[in-house]
Design a protein around this motif. Structure first.
Motif, PDB file in Angstrom:
ATOM      1  N   ALA A 184      29.906  53.947  39.697  1.00 32.01           N
ATOM      2  CA  ALA A 184      30.974  54.907  39.978  1.00 32.01           C
ATOM      3  C   ALA A 184      32.357  54.269  40.026  1.00 32.01           C
ATOM      4  O   ALA A 184      33.370  54.951  39.853  1.00 32.01           O
ATOM      5  N   ILE A 185      32.426  52.963  40.242  1.00 29.86           N
ATOM      6  CA  ILE A 185      33.717  52.291  40.383  1.00 29.86           C
ATOM      7  C   ILE A 185      34.466  52.291  39.050  1.00 29.86           C
ATOM      8  O   ILE A 185      33.918  51.878  38.027  1.00 29.86           O
ATOM      9  N   PRO A 186      35.709  52.737  39.024  1.00 34.61           N
ATOM     10  CA  PRO A 186      36.498  52.713  37.780  1.00 34.61           C
ATOM     11  C   PRO A 186      36.624  51.291  37.239  1.00 34.61           C
ATOM     12  O   PRO A 186      36.695  50.319  38.006  1.00 34.61           O
ATOM     13  N   GLY A 187      36.646  51.172  35.933  1.00 30.85           N
ATOM     14  CA  GLY A 187      36.702  49.876  35.278  1.00 30.85           C
ATOM     15  C   GLY A 187      37.855  48.996  35.714  1.00 30.85           C
ATOM     16  O   GLY A 187      37.753  47.768  35.701  1.00 30.85           O
ATOM     17  N   ALA A 188      38.958  49.608  36.113  1.00 28.36           N
ATOM     18  CA  ALA A 188      40.137  48.832  36.511  1.00 28.36           C
ATOM     19  C   ALA A 188      39.896  48.025  37.777  1.00 28.36           C
ATOM     20  O   ALA A 188      40.634  47.080  38.064  1.00 28.36           O
ATOM     21  N   TYR A 189      38.860  48.386  38.536  1.00 28.24           N
ATOM     22  CA  TYR A 189      38.612  47.719  39.809  1.00 28.24           C
ATOM     23  C   TYR A 189      37.409  46.774  39.784  1.00 28.24           C
ATOM     24  O   TYR A 189      37.080  46.179  40.815  1.00 28.24           O
ATOM     25  N   LYS A 190      36.735  46.640  38.653  1.00 25.65           N
ATOM     26  CA  LYS A 190      35.563  45.767  38.645  1.00 25.65           C
ATOM     27  C   LYS A 190      35.613  44.738  37.522  1.00 25.65           C
ATOM     28  O   LYS A 190      36.272  44.932  36.504  1.00 25.65           O
ATOM     29  N   ALA A 199      37.278  36.136  48.369  1.00 22.36           N
ATOM     30  CA  ALA A 199      36.861  36.608  49.693  1.00 22.36           C
ATOM     31  C   ALA A 199      37.232  38.074  49.862  1.00 22.36           C
ATOM     32  O   ALA A 199      38.375  38.475  49.620  1.00 22.36           O
ATOM     33  N   GLY A 200      36.266  38.881  50.244  1.00 21.45           N
ATOM     34  CA  GLY A 200      36.475  40.316  50.406  1.00 21.45           C
ATOM     35  C   GLY A 200      35.953  41.121  49.236  1.00 21.45           C
ATOM     36  O   GLY A 200      35.702  42.327  49.370  1.00 21.45           O
ATOM     37  N   GLY A 201      35.791  40.469  48.085  1.00 23.60           N
ATOM     38  CA  GLY A 201      35.259  41.162  46.920  1.00 23.60           C
ATOM     39  C   GLY A 201      33.795  41.510  47.120  1.00 23.60           C
ATOM     40  O   GLY A 201      33.066  40.817  47.831  1.00 23.60           O
ATOM     41  N   LEU A 202      33.344  42.577  46.473  1.00 23.56           N
ATOM     42  CA  LEU A 202      31.959  43.024  46.607  1.00 23.56           C
ATOM     43  C   LEU A 202      31.177  42.623  45.360  1.00 23.56           C
ATOM     44  O   LEU A 202      31.553  42.983  44.240  1.00 23.56           O
ATOM     45  N   ALA A 203      30.098  41.871  45.552  1.00 22.57           N
ATOM     46  CA  ALA A 203      29.269  41.397  44.443  1.00 22.57           C
ATOM     47  C   ALA A 203      28.055  42.309  44.288  1.00 22.57           C
ATOM     48  O   ALA A 203      27.317  42.536  45.248  1.00 22.57           O
ATOM     49  N   PHE A 204      27.860  42.828  43.084  1.00 21.77           N
ATOM     50  CA  PHE A 204      26.804  43.807  42.834  1.00 21.77           C
ATOM     51  C   PHE A 204      25.700  43.259  41.929  1.00 21.77           C
ATOM     52  O   PHE A 204      25.948  42.438  41.047  1.00 21.77           O
ATOM     53  N   GLY A 248      14.920  38.354  42.083  1.00 18.06           N
ATOM     54  CA  GLY A 248      14.787  38.647  40.656  1.00 18.06           C
ATOM     55  C   GLY A 248      15.749  39.715  40.169  1.00 18.06           C
ATOM     56  O   GLY A 248      15.483  40.366  39.150  1.00 18.06           O
ATOM     57  N   GLU A 249      16.863  39.904  40.870  1.00 16.03           N
ATOM     58  CA  GLU A 249      17.832  40.911  40.449  1.00 16.03           C
ATOM     59  C   GLU A 249      18.841  40.309  39.462  1.00 16.03           C
ATOM     60  O   GLU A 249      19.045  39.101  39.424  1.00 16.03           O
ATOM     61  N   SER A 250      19.458  41.162  38.678  1.00 15.78           N
ATOM     62  CA  SER A 250      20.446  40.732  37.686  1.00 15.78           C
ATOM     63  C   SER A 250      21.844  40.945  38.238  1.00 15.78           C
ATOM     64  O   SER A 250      22.148  42.018  38.788  1.00 15.78           O
ATOM     65  N   TYR A 251      22.694  39.944  38.079  1.00 13.58           N
ATOM     66  CA  TYR A 251      24.061  40.044  38.590  1.00 13.58           C
ATOM     67  C   TYR A 251      24.899  40.933  37.677  1.00 13.58           C
ATOM     68  O   TYR A 251      24.943  40.730  36.456  1.00 13.58           O
ATOM     69  N   SER A 252      25.558  41.917  38.260  1.00 13.37           N
ATOM     70  CA  SER A 252      26.391  42.846  37.486  1.00 13.37           C
ATOM     71  C   SER A 252      27.846  42.402  37.425  1.00 13.37           C
ATOM     72  O   SER A 252      28.505  42.528  36.393  1.00 13.37           O
ATOM     73  N   GLY A 253      28.358  41.889  38.539  1.00 10.23           N
ATOM     74  CA  GLY A 253      29.757  41.495  38.615  1.00 10.23           C
ATOM     75  C   GLY A 253      30.309  41.820  39.987  1.00 10.23           C
ATOM     76  O   GLY A 253      29.570  42.202  40.893  1.00 10.23           O
ATOM     77  N   TRP A 254      31.621  41.681  40.140  1.00  8.95           N
ATOM     78  CA  TRP A 254      32.220  41.989  41.434  1.00  8.95           C
ATOM     79  C   TRP A 254      33.280  43.071  41.278  1.00  8.95           C
ATOM     80  O   TRP A 254      33.782  43.319  40.179  1.00  8.95           O
ATOM     81  N   ALA A 255      33.593  43.699  42.400  1.00 10.35           N
ATOM     82  CA  ALA A 255      34.575  44.782  42.377  1.00 10.35           C
ATOM     83  C   ALA A 255      35.464  44.723  43.604  1.00 10.35           C
ATOM     84  O   ALA A 255      35.101  44.161  44.642  1.00 10.35           O
TER      85      ALA A 255
END
Length: 263
Positions: A184-190, A199-204, A248-255
């Motif tokens: 749901a997060i807009p591309g501009a924020y992730k 620090a403070g960023g959310l890793a998904f 065993g999860e795949s890293y998506s990125g941070w937002a």
């Protein structure tokens, strides 16, 4: 000169030489390991374009054959590209070609940085500007550190996205799962595939036994605070690598701290 004294001096010389090698080699090896890296191009048969900048719009200054071994002197952030090794915005500088290639087409043994940042790489930072969160990035990190626990907490068990919302001052995230939150997060924020999380960023992450994914908060220097990784209902320090290996999860990125509850 021969005899016991000669043998003793030779042994002493060997010891001193070994110590000298360890002292110089220790510092030299560490700096050399971080000064450059190597990789192997994997494009499934096609040539890989080398560009003048870390952007798909950059001028093509050369190419690399599939399977080519390359030396990488530094890495930087640029356009997000999806390829052989997933999605990333990391680009590798190949000095032999005088340009950059997307790291998604290069096997380096890691999906994070393996070489120093190239000069001029912008420093990324967490920012809640315009997002309306009750707490700033710094305040959220402080909250998270103050709530570390190695014992079971019913409000934390299986509720990673909820805890991220609590860190930023919300009573709920507004999303049904970490995975739906990321989508749901807009591309501009992730920043897809980028593991250099401020620090403070959310890793998904995506995956998990129920497909709900996972999310955790960065506290800087490659460390994060996560629910459940060291026991159900706990909230402890971890790394991206540990989440991937243990679950065993795949890293998506941070937002940046964007929450559905406020949008």
């Amino acid at each position: 000169m021969s005899g016991p004294r000669s043998a003793l001096l030779r042994r002493l010389a060997l010891v001193l030489a070994t110590i000298a090698l360890m002292v110089t080699g220790f510092g030299g090896t560490m700096s050399a390991a971080w000064a450059s890296a190597s990789g192997t191009v994997n494009t499934n048969g096609t040539a890989l374009n080398v560009r003048s900048t870390p952007h798909l719009s950059g001028t093509v200054v050369g190419s690399l054959a599939d399977g080519a071994s390359i030396s990488i002197d530094c890495q930087t952030y640029g356009d997000t590209v999806t390829g052989t090794y997933g999605t990333t915005n990391i680009w590798d500088h190949v000095p032999a070609k005088g340009g950059y290639v997307s790291d998604t087409y290069v096997y380096t043994g890691s999906d994070t940085l393996v070489a120093p940042l190239c000069g001029g790489t912008p420093t990324q930072s967490c920012s809640g500007a315009g997002l309306g969160n009750p707490r700033t990035c710094g305040e959220a990190v402080t909250w998270a550190k103050n709530h570390v626990t190695t014992t079971y907490h019913s409000d934390y068990a299986g509720r990673c996205d909820h805890v991220m919302a609590l860190a930023y001052g919300w009573s709920a995230s507004g999303s049904t799962s970490a995975r739906s939150h990321w989508l749901a997060i807009p591309g501009a924020y992730k920043h897809a595939g980028d593991s250099n999380v401020p620090a403070g960023g959310l890793a998904f992450f995506s995956g998990g036994s129920s497909g709900f994914g996972h999310v955790m908060i960065s506290i800087g220097s490659g460390y994060f605070l996560s629910t459940d990784i060291h026991g159900s209902g706990t909230f402890t320090r971890t790394t991206i690598s540990e989440i991937k290996t243990k679950w065993g999860e795949s890293y998506s990125g941070w937002a940046q701290p964007w929450f559905q509850i406020n949008h």
